[in-house]
Design a protein around this motif. Structure first.
Motif, mmCIF file in Angstrom:
data_model
loop_
_atom_site.group_PDB
_atom_site.id
_atom_site.type_symbol
_atom_site.label_atom_id
_atom_site.label_comp_id
_atom_site.label_asym_id
_atom_site.label_seq_id
_atom_site.Cartn_x
_atom_site.Cartn_y
_atom_site.Cartn_z
ATOM 1 N N LYS A 44 0.832 -1.203 0.000
ATOM 2 C CA LYS A 44 0.000 0.000 0.000
ATOM 3 C C LYS A 44 0.865 1.250 0.000
ATOM 4 C CE LYS A 44 -3.977 -2.054 2.385
ATOM 5 N NZ LYS A 44 -4.793 -2.042 3.619
ATOM 6 N N ARG A 45 1.899 1.236 0.820
ATOM 7 C CA ARG A 45 2.810 2.376 0.899
ATOM 8 C C ARG A 45 3.485 2.630 -0.443
ATOM 9 N NH1 ARG A 45 7.682 1.157 4.711
ATOM 10 N NH2 ARG A 45 8.089 -0.303 3.025
ATOM 11 N N ASN A 46 3.972 1.564 -1.064
ATOM 12 C CA ASN A 46 4.653 1.715 -2.345
ATOM 13 C C ASN A 46 3.696 2.148 -3.450
ATOM 14 O OD1 ASN A 46 7.094 1.025 -1.224
ATOM 15 N ND2 ASN A 46 6.938 -1.133 -1.770
ATOM 16 N N ALA A 47 2.457 1.684 -3.384
ATOM 17 C CA ALA A 47 1.465 2.092 -4.376
ATOM 18 C C ALA A 47 1.198 3.591 -4.290
ATOM 19 C CB ALA A 47 0.165 1.312 -4.167
ATOM 20 N N VAL A 48 1.062 4.114 -3.071
ATOM 21 C CA VAL A 48 0.836 5.550 -2.877
ATOM 22 C C VAL A 48 2.042 6.346 -3.365
ATOM 23 C CG1 VAL A 48 0.566 7.366 -1.143
ATOM 24 C CG2 VAL A 48 -0.806 5.289 -0.995
ATOM 25 N N ASN A 49 3.244 5.894 -3.018
ATOM 26 C CA ASN A 49 4.454 6.605 -3.434
ATOM 27 C C ASN A 49 4.576 6.642 -4.952
ATOM 28 O OD1 ASN A 49 5.387 7.327 -0.917
ATOM 29 N ND2 ASN A 49 6.583 5.473 -0.629
ATOM 30 N N ARG A 50 4.292 5.510 -5.599
ATOM 31 C CA ARG A 50 4.381 5.469 -7.057
ATOM 32 C C ARG A 50 3.357 6.416 -7.694
ATOM 33 N NH1 ARG A 50 6.806 0.969 -9.446
ATOM 34 N NH2 ARG A 50 8.589 0.347 -8.177
ATOM 35 N N ALA A 51 2.167 6.482 -7.106
ATOM 36 C CA ALA A 51 1.139 7.380 -7.636
ATOM 37 C C ALA A 51 1.596 8.836 -7.539
ATOM 38 C CB ALA A 51 -0.178 7.184 -6.880
ATOM 39 N N LYS A 52 2.220 9.199 -6.424
ATOM 40 C CA LYS A 52 2.716 10.567 -6.265
ATOM 41 C C LYS A 52 3.850 10.853 -7.238
ATOM 42 C CE LYS A 52 1.336 11.273 -1.452
ATOM 43 N NZ LYS A 52 1.766 11.591 -0.075
ATOM 44 N N VAL A 53 4.724 9.875 -7.405
ATOM 45 C CA VAL A 53 5.831 10.038 -8.348
ATOM 46 C C VAL A 53 5.308 10.267 -9.762
ATOM 47 C CG1 VAL A 53 7.691 8.772 -9.511
ATOM 48 C CG2 VAL A 53 7.564 8.776 -7.018
ATOM 49 N N GLU A 54 4.333 9.469 -10.169
ATOM 50 C CA GLU A 54 3.786 9.604 -11.515
ATOM 51 C C GLU A 54 3.056 10.929 -11.685
ATOM 52 O OE1 GLU A 54 4.100 7.834 -14.259
ATOM 53 O OE2 GLU A 54 5.532 6.552 -13.247
ATOM 54 N N ALA A 55 2.383 11.396 -10.632
ATOM 55 C CA ALA A 55 1.707 12.692 -10.698
ATOM 56 C C ALA A 55 2.724 13.814 -10.915
ATOM 57 C CB ALA A 55 0.918 12.940 -9.414
ATOM 58 N N LEU A 56 3.839 13.740 -10.214
ATOM 59 C CA LEU A 56 4.888 14.747 -10.374
ATOM 60 C C LEU A 56 5.535 14.659 -11.747
ATOM 61 C CD1 LEU A 56 6.598 14.536 -6.856
ATOM 62 C CD2 LEU A 56 5.042 16.303 -7.684
ATOM 63 N N ARG A 57 5.796 13.445 -12.191
ATOM 64 C CA ARG A 57 6.433 13.275 -13.502
ATOM 65 C C ARG A 57 5.531 13.796 -14.616
ATOM 66 N NH1 ARG A 57 6.071 10.306 -17.736
ATOM 67 N NH2 ARG A 57 4.401 9.041 -16.847
ATOM 68 N N GLU A 58 4.247 13.500 -14.508
ATOM 69 C CA GLU A 58 3.307 13.909 -15.540
ATOM 70 C C GLU A 58 3.180 15.429 -15.623
ATOM 71 O OE1 GLU A 58 -0.815 12.018 -16.711
ATOM 72 O OE2 GLU A 58 -1.105 13.383 -15.014
ATOM 73 N N ASN A 59 3.256 16.093 -14.469
ATOM 74 C CA ASN A 59 3.033 17.537 -14.437
ATOM 75 C C ASN A 59 4.306 18.366 -14.576
ATOM 76 O OD1 ASN A 59 0.025 18.345 -13.575
ATOM 77 N ND2 ASN A 59 0.548 16.374 -12.609
ATOM 78 N N PHE A 60 5.447 17.822 -14.139
ATOM 79 C CA PHE A 60 6.662 18.632 -14.114
ATOM 80 C C PHE A 60 7.830 18.020 -14.881
ATOM 81 C CE2 PHE A 60 4.352 19.427 -10.110
ATOM 82 C CZ PHE A 60 4.054 20.764 -10.302
ATOM 83 N N GLY A 61 7.709 16.769 -15.293
ATOM 84 C CA GLY A 61 8.791 16.143 -16.034
ATOM 85 C C GLY A 61 9.911 15.661 -15.129
ATOM 86 N N THR A 62 11.002 15.239 -15.756
ATOM 87 C CA THR A 62 12.118 14.646 -15.028
ATOM 88 C C THR A 62 13.429 15.248 -15.499
ATOM 89 O OG1 THR A 62 10.864 12.578 -15.040
ATOM 90 C CG2 THR A 62 13.156 12.455 -14.341
ATOM 91 N N VAL A 63 14.278 15.570 -14.537
ATOM 92 C CA VAL A 63 15.632 15.988 -14.867
ATOM 93 C C VAL A 63 16.441 14.717 -15.071
ATOM 94 C CG1 VAL A 63 17.680 17.227 -14.105
ATOM 95 C CG2 VAL A 63 15.411 18.057 -13.478
ATOM 96 N N VAL A 64 16.917 14.475 -16.282
ATOM 97 C CA VAL A 64 17.515 13.189 -16.628
ATOM 98 C C VAL A 64 18.996 13.337 -16.929
ATOM 99 C CG1 VAL A 64 17.383 11.207 -18.171
ATOM 100 C CG2 VAL A 64 15.315 12.459 -17.597
ATOM 101 N N SER A 65 19.770 12.395 -16.449
ATOM 102 C CA SER A 65 21.184 12.330 -16.780
ATOM 103 C C SER A 65 21.572 10.878 -16.920
ATOM 104 C CB SER A 65 22.031 12.992 -15.681
ATOM 105 O OG SER A 65 23.404 12.837 -15.943
#
Length: 297
Positions: A44-65
């Motif tokens: 459950k904890r990991n599911a919530v964290n992944r959802a937040k991560v995807e929400a951030l990625r979708e809205n703000f993108g990722t700094v990639v290296s």
């Protein structure tokens, strides 16, 4: 004309910083397939964290290296709510400020496979400043870093190791699904703030190991408990800023069985406070860590 050009140049330099601070409402639903060795609470904890991560990625993108956005998001099974850090490979370009609604997790069984669906909704913003790399470790039963753990049993004591590269102020809250408990500053602290000095190692919640600028008579020690015979999942918020800030308005509450609890406020009021505090202080940094508390056997 010179003044106009100077003004335009000023805006060009500072506009990314100003616009980058715009706070957005974001939400996401994520379907999580746990590994075979994950407990229900971990999944459950990991599911919530992944959802937040995807929400951030979708809205703000990722700094990639050196890695694609997909590999960054899916590489680790455990991520922090504020941002995903993957060493030198990359990080999210946004940060989660506060929940608007408590995350919801449902379970489903399909083809003999159990999966978890997490829905999150909160306030977030683009990362425009460097995060202060403070160090916070959760310790079980002994104020020593070799006893770092996130898994506790009812009756265990909890301690915190903390160090910061800059002087500042620290507040620690423990959250369950309904309530936020203020663990630091201590109840006897009349200023309502906890100052920390850069480079100094703190061992909070211990009357045996403390720094010379701490008053041992004010130190509160904590023993973790559970309700009933089920495992509890709690979240620790480490809130730090170089700027002086006030903790949330919390109160003591009497218990029917005589148990002494730290000062507390509702989950909703805590989320409103932390959102307001972070909106006002761009240098405020938050780390969130999860702990599980199992009933005593």
């Amino acid at each position: 004309m010179k003044r106009l050009i100077t003004y335009i140049v000023f805006l060009m330099i500072f506009a990314p910083s100003i616009w980058g601070q715009k706070i957005k409402t974001v939400e996401y639903t994520y379907v999580y397939h746990p590994s075979h060795n994950e407990s229900m609470e971990q999944a459950k904890r990991n599911a919530v964290n992944r959802a937040k991560v995807e929400a951030l990625r979708e809205n703000f993108g990722t700094v990639v290296s050196g890695a694609s956005a997909t590999s960054i998001i899916t590489k680790n099974s455990m991520t922090e709510s504020k941002f995903v850090h993957l060493g030198s490979e990359g990080e999210l370009n946004g940060e989660w400020l506060a929940d608007i609604e408590e995350p919801k997790v449902t379970t489903s069984l399909e083809g003999g496979v159990l999966y978890f669906t997490a829905t999150v909704k909160g306030k977030a913003r683009e990362v425009v400043n460097n995060t202060i790399a403070f160090e916070a470790k959760i310790l079980r039963n002994k104020p020593d870093v070799s006893f770092e753990s996130t898994e506790f049993t009812a009756g265990n004591n909890i301690y915190i190791h903390f160090m910061s590269p800059v002087d500042g102020y620290l507040t620690i809250y423990l959250l369950d699904g309904e309530t936020a408990y203020c663990l630091l500053p201590y109840a006897g602290n009349k200023e309502g703030i906890q100052r920390v000095v850069h480079g100094k190692e703190y061992k909070f919640f211990s009357r045996k190991v403390y720094t010379e600028d701490e008053n041992p008579d004010e130190i509160d020690e904590y023993t973790l408990t559970t309700e009933g015979n089920h495992q509890d999942l709690n979240q620790l918020y480490f809130i730090f800023s170089p700027q002086k800030f006030s903790k949330a308005l919390d109160r003591f509450k009497n218990s029917s069985d005589g148990t002494l609890f730290p000062r507390m406020l509702s989950w909703e009021d805590f989320q409103k406070w932390i959102l307001k505090a972070r909106r006002a202080d761009k240098d405020m940094c938050v780390q969130t860590k999860y702990i599980t508390i199992s009933p005593r056997k």
